[in-house]
Design a protein around this motif. Sequence first.
Motif, PDB file in Angstrom:
ATOM      1  N   GLN A 269      21.955  70.973  70.847  1.00 18.67           N
ATOM      2  CA  GLN A 269      22.541  72.241  70.149  1.00 18.67           C
ATOM      3  C   GLN A 269      23.718  72.000  68.999  1.00 18.67           C
ATOM      4  OE1 GLN A 269      24.071  74.815  72.977  1.00 18.67           O
ATOM      5  NE2 GLN A 269      22.109  75.159  73.915  1.00 18.67           N
ATOM      6  N   GLY A 270      23.958  70.304  69.173  1.00 18.07           N
ATOM      7  CA  GLY A 270      25.223  69.744  68.160  1.00 18.07           C
ATOM      8  C   GLY A 270      26.350  70.382  68.280  1.00 18.07           C
ATOM      9  N   GLY A 271      26.705  70.999  69.933  1.00 21.50           N
ATOM     10  CA  GLY A 271      27.877  71.558  69.944  1.00 21.50           C
ATOM     11  C   GLY A 271      29.163  70.620  70.237  1.00 21.50           C
ATOM     12  N   ALA A 272      30.300  71.213  70.313  1.00 27.73           N
ATOM     13  CA  ALA A 272      31.514  70.404  70.366  1.00 27.73           C
ATOM     14  C   ALA A 272      31.523  69.890  71.850  1.00 27.73           C
ATOM     15  CB  ALA A 272      32.560  70.915  69.879  1.00 27.73           C
ATOM     16  N   ALA A 273      32.262  68.806  72.109  1.00 28.23           N
ATOM     17  CA  ALA A 273      32.166  68.332  73.465  1.00 28.23           C
ATOM     18  C   ALA A 273      33.518  69.118  74.245  1.00 28.23           C
ATOM     19  CB  ALA A 273      32.686  66.911  73.495  1.00 28.23           C
ATOM     20  N   PRO A 274      33.190  69.121  75.437  1.00 22.55           N
ATOM     21  CA  PRO A 274      34.460  69.924  76.220  1.00 22.55           C
ATOM     22  C   PRO A 274      35.585  68.847  76.407  1.00 22.55           C
ATOM     23  CG  PRO A 274      32.789  69.090  77.893  1.00 22.55           C
ATOM     24  CD  PRO A 274      32.116  69.070  76.371  1.00 22.55           C
ATOM     25  N   PRO A 275      36.797  69.391  76.720  1.00 24.50           N
ATOM     26  CA  PRO A 275      37.680  68.233  76.971  1.00 24.50           C
ATOM     27  C   PRO A 275      37.259  67.268  77.806  1.00 24.50           C
ATOM     28  CG  PRO A 275      38.686  70.537  77.168  1.00 24.50           C
ATOM     29  CD  PRO A 275      37.124  70.351  77.142  1.00 24.50           C
ATOM     30  N   PRO A 276      37.575  65.831  77.269  1.00 22.76           N
ATOM     31  CA  PRO A 276      37.071  64.758  78.442  1.00 22.76           C
ATOM     32  C   PRO A 276      37.733  65.040  79.780  1.00 22.76           C
ATOM     33  CG  PRO A 276      38.016  63.820  76.271  1.00 22.76           C
ATOM     34  CD  PRO A 276      38.383  65.444  76.521  1.00 22.76           C
ATOM     35  N   HIS A 277      36.877  64.694  80.825  1.00 20.37           N
ATOM     36  CA  HIS A 277      37.199  64.724  82.307  1.00 20.37           C
ATOM     37  C   HIS A 277      37.792  66.123  82.766  1.00 20.37           C
ATOM     38  CE1 HIS A 277      36.256  60.603  82.162  1.00 20.37           C
ATOM     39  NE2 HIS A 277      37.045  60.477  80.982  1.00 20.37           N
ATOM     40  N   ALA A 278      37.343  67.332  82.186  1.00 15.89           N
ATOM     41  CA  ALA A 278      37.455  68.496  82.761  1.00 15.89           C
ATOM     42  C   ALA A 278      36.331  68.983  83.224  1.00 15.89           C
ATOM     43  CB  ALA A 278      38.418  69.480  81.635  1.00 15.89           C
ATOM     44  N   ASN A 279      36.336  69.708  84.231  1.00 11.50           N
ATOM     45  CA  ASN A 279      35.052  70.251  84.776  1.00 11.50           C
ATOM     46  C   ASN A 279      35.075  71.993  84.284  1.00 11.50           C
ATOM     47  OD1 ASN A 279      36.334  71.947  86.536  1.00 11.50           O
ATOM     48  ND2 ASN A 279      36.247  70.391  88.247  1.00 11.50           N
ATOM     49  N   PRO A 280      33.785  72.291  84.621  1.00 10.95           N
ATOM     50  CA  PRO A 280      33.827  73.751  84.020  1.00 10.95           C
ATOM     51  C   PRO A 280      34.729  74.879  84.891  1.00 10.95           C
ATOM     52  CG  PRO A 280      31.577  72.824  84.349  1.00 10.95           C
ATOM     53  CD  PRO A 280      32.470  71.868  85.009  1.00 10.95           C
ATOM     54  N   GLN A 281      35.255  74.536  85.792  1.00  9.91           N
ATOM     55  CA  GLN A 281      36.369  75.367  86.585  1.00  9.91           C
ATOM     56  C   GLN A 281      37.487  75.158  85.889  1.00  9.91           C
ATOM     57  OE1 GLN A 281      33.680  73.790  88.283  1.00  9.91           O
ATOM     58  NE2 GLN A 281      32.626  75.701  88.184  1.00  9.91           N
ATOM     59  N   GLY A 282      37.993  74.154  84.908  1.00  5.81           N
ATOM     60  CA  GLY A 282      38.969  73.806  84.260  1.00  5.81           C
ATOM     61  C   GLY A 282      40.017  72.836  84.997  1.00  5.81           C
ATOM     62  N   ASP A 283      39.377  72.311  86.248  1.00  2.00           N
ATOM     63  CA  ASP A 283      40.121  71.078  87.020  1.00  2.00           C
ATOM     64  C   ASP A 283      40.208  69.956  86.395  1.00  2.00           C
ATOM     65  OD1 ASP A 283      40.483  73.159  88.973  1.00  2.00           O
ATOM     66  OD2 ASP A 283      38.667  72.688  90.078  1.00  2.00           O
ATOM     67  N   VAL A 284      41.118  69.350  86.416  1.00  2.00           N
ATOM     68  CA  VAL A 284      41.062  68.214  85.677  1.00  2.00           C
ATOM     69  C   VAL A 284      40.740  66.913  86.554  1.00  2.00           C
ATOM     70  CG1 VAL A 284      42.625  66.342  84.460  1.00  2.00           C
ATOM     71  CG2 VAL A 284      43.176  68.957  84.049  1.00  2.00           C
ATOM     72  N   ALA A 285      39.812  66.149  86.233  1.00  2.00           N
ATOM     73  CA  ALA A 285      39.444  65.187  86.956  1.00  2.00           C
ATOM     74  C   ALA A 285      40.505  64.196  87.167  1.00  2.00           C
ATOM     75  CB  ALA A 285      38.059  64.491  86.362  1.00  2.00           C
ATOM     76  N   ALA A 286      40.093  63.130  87.978  1.00  2.00           N
ATOM     77  CA  ALA A 286      41.062  61.879  88.353  1.00  2.00           C
ATOM     78  C   ALA A 286      40.792  61.192  87.095  1.00  2.00           C
ATOM     79  CB  ALA A 286      40.503  61.308  89.377  1.00  2.00           C
ATOM     80  N   PRO A 287      42.184  60.420  86.735  1.00  2.30           N
ATOM     81  CA  PRO A 287      42.136  59.401  85.519  1.00  2.30           C
ATOM     82  C   PRO A 287      40.878  58.539  85.423  1.00  2.30           C
ATOM     83  CG  PRO A 287      44.328  59.517  86.722  1.00  2.30           C
ATOM     84  CD  PRO A 287      43.378  60.260  87.484  1.00  2.30           C
ATOM     85  N   PRO A 288      40.259  58.262  84.379  1.00  4.36           N
ATOM     86  CA  PRO A 288      39.054  57.684  84.278  1.00  4.36           C
ATOM     87  C   PRO A 288      39.358  55.856  84.274  1.00  4.36           C
ATOM     88  CG  PRO A 288      39.463  58.466  82.059  1.00  4.36           C
ATOM     89  CD  PRO A 288      40.622  59.034  83.040  1.00  4.36           C
ATOM     90  N   THR A 289      38.257  55.218  84.675  1.00  3.64           N
ATOM     91  CA  THR A 289      38.489  53.981  84.869  1.00  3.64           C
ATOM     92  C   THR A 289      38.353  53.450  83.141  1.00  3.64           C
ATOM     93  OG1 THR A 289      36.337  53.610  84.900  1.00  3.64           O
ATOM     94  CG2 THR A 289      37.474  53.576  86.781  1.00  3.64           C
ATOM     95  N   GLU A 290      38.861  52.174  82.564  1.00  2.00           N
ATOM     96  CA  GLU A 290      38.200  51.719  81.329  1.00  2.00           C
ATOM     97  C   GLU A 290      36.794  51.885  80.928  1.00  2.00           C
ATOM     98  OE1 GLU A 290      38.297  47.668  78.252  1.00  2.00           O
ATOM     99  OE2 GLU A 290      39.150  47.565  80.591  1.00  2.00           O
ATOM    100  N   ALA A 291      36.129  51.626  81.714  1.00  2.00           N
ATOM    101  CA  ALA A 291      34.689  51.752  81.430  1.00  2.00           C
ATOM    102  C   ALA A 291      34.113  53.277  81.321  1.00  2.00           C
ATOM    103  CB  ALA A 291      33.758  51.098  82.341  1.00  2.00           C
ATOM    104  N   ALA A 292      34.651  53.973  82.161  1.00  2.00           N
ATOM    105  CA  ALA A 292      34.164  55.456  82.121  1.00  2.00           C
ATOM    106  C   ALA A 292      34.950  56.137  80.769  1.00  2.00           C
ATOM    107  CB  ALA A 292      34.485  56.103  83.403  1.00  2.00           C
ATOM    108  N   ALA A 293      35.994  55.711  80.379  1.00  2.00           N
ATOM    109  CA  ALA A 293      36.720  56.302  79.130  1.00  2.00           C
ATOM    110  C   ALA A 293      35.719  56.267  77.990  1.00  2.00           C
ATOM    111  CB  ALA A 293      37.911  55.832  79.039  1.00  2.00           C
ATOM    112  N   HIS A 294      34.917  55.214  77.886  1.00  2.00           N
ATOM    113  CA  HIS A 294      34.059  54.722  76.861  1.00  2.00           C
ATOM    114  C   HIS A 294      32.870  56.105  76.723  1.00  2.00           C
ATOM    115  CE1 HIS A 294      36.052  51.404  74.854  1.00  2.00           C
ATOM    116  NE2 HIS A 294      36.227  51.231  76.052  1.00  2.00           N
TER     117      HIS A 294
END
Length: 303
Positions: A269-294
Amino acid sequence: MRSADGVEDYLRDPLGRYLAGESFLHWYASADLCGFVLWGRPGEAQVRRLVQVLDVELAPARPHASLVDARRLEAADPMAFAALVKYMQPRERAFSTSVLKQALVRPEGVVGAVVGGFYTLLSGAYPSRAFTGPDAALQWLGQPEAEAAALLAELNGLVAEATGQSPLLRELHQVMRAKLPEVNLSDVAREMGMSERTLQRRLKEADTSFQSELNAVQVRMAQTLLRESDMKLTAVAVEVGCASLQHFSSLFRKLVGESPSGWRDRQLQGGAAPPPHANPQGDVAAPPTEAAAHLSRPPEVPE
């Protein structure tokens, strides 16, 4: 080599300098040798930026050898490919007066076949040849072994700086991608020319692990399959080496921040991305590794 301050500055004075873009780095090591490196998934916009820089190789440039290093490409975008062909076709004769010969280092697999087919669309105004590694390419271009090794080391460092990824992780990811879906520490370490213990130690020094980097490669490959094919999620899970759909979905959500199906729908659909590492319930995920951040954002590259 020193970084140029934008396209105009580089075109005016390229010798001994380089210019980095979002998915490319053009360099001019000497009056006799220049080239560019491509990585990731450059789109039409990135290629249009690159072709502005390629004018630096046209006359009155001194006749030189050219190296195109595309082994880090992960996908070949049709529109980007067409933009490069559209730029080159009317300029072939002009390039033939300044480019003595050009070596192409192509990636593996289907992407390599597409990249290698680029020259079939041109008339062959100057000698060109495809290689699977940069050492042989530079040898064909007439570069002495010691000078070629020094140049490659410098270019690897510049690309690592531009992409934010170390040469170790870049090589590791290349080997892992080629071995999916069956990847194991022993085979990867052997192909990289080191023992399992040495590879694990070096990854620990880089504040990561073999499993973390493998997971990042699996998800990155899954993103490509989700975006560029209509494969079912179960088939994608198998293709990237996940034991089950549940395992795949959990891993994807952990590293990307949304489900595989949600990510695919948003891409279509070409939509905007959700905030990185936030799930649909709004919980913030654990800090990503360097590899995951990419996986959730493009690298920041100096212009």
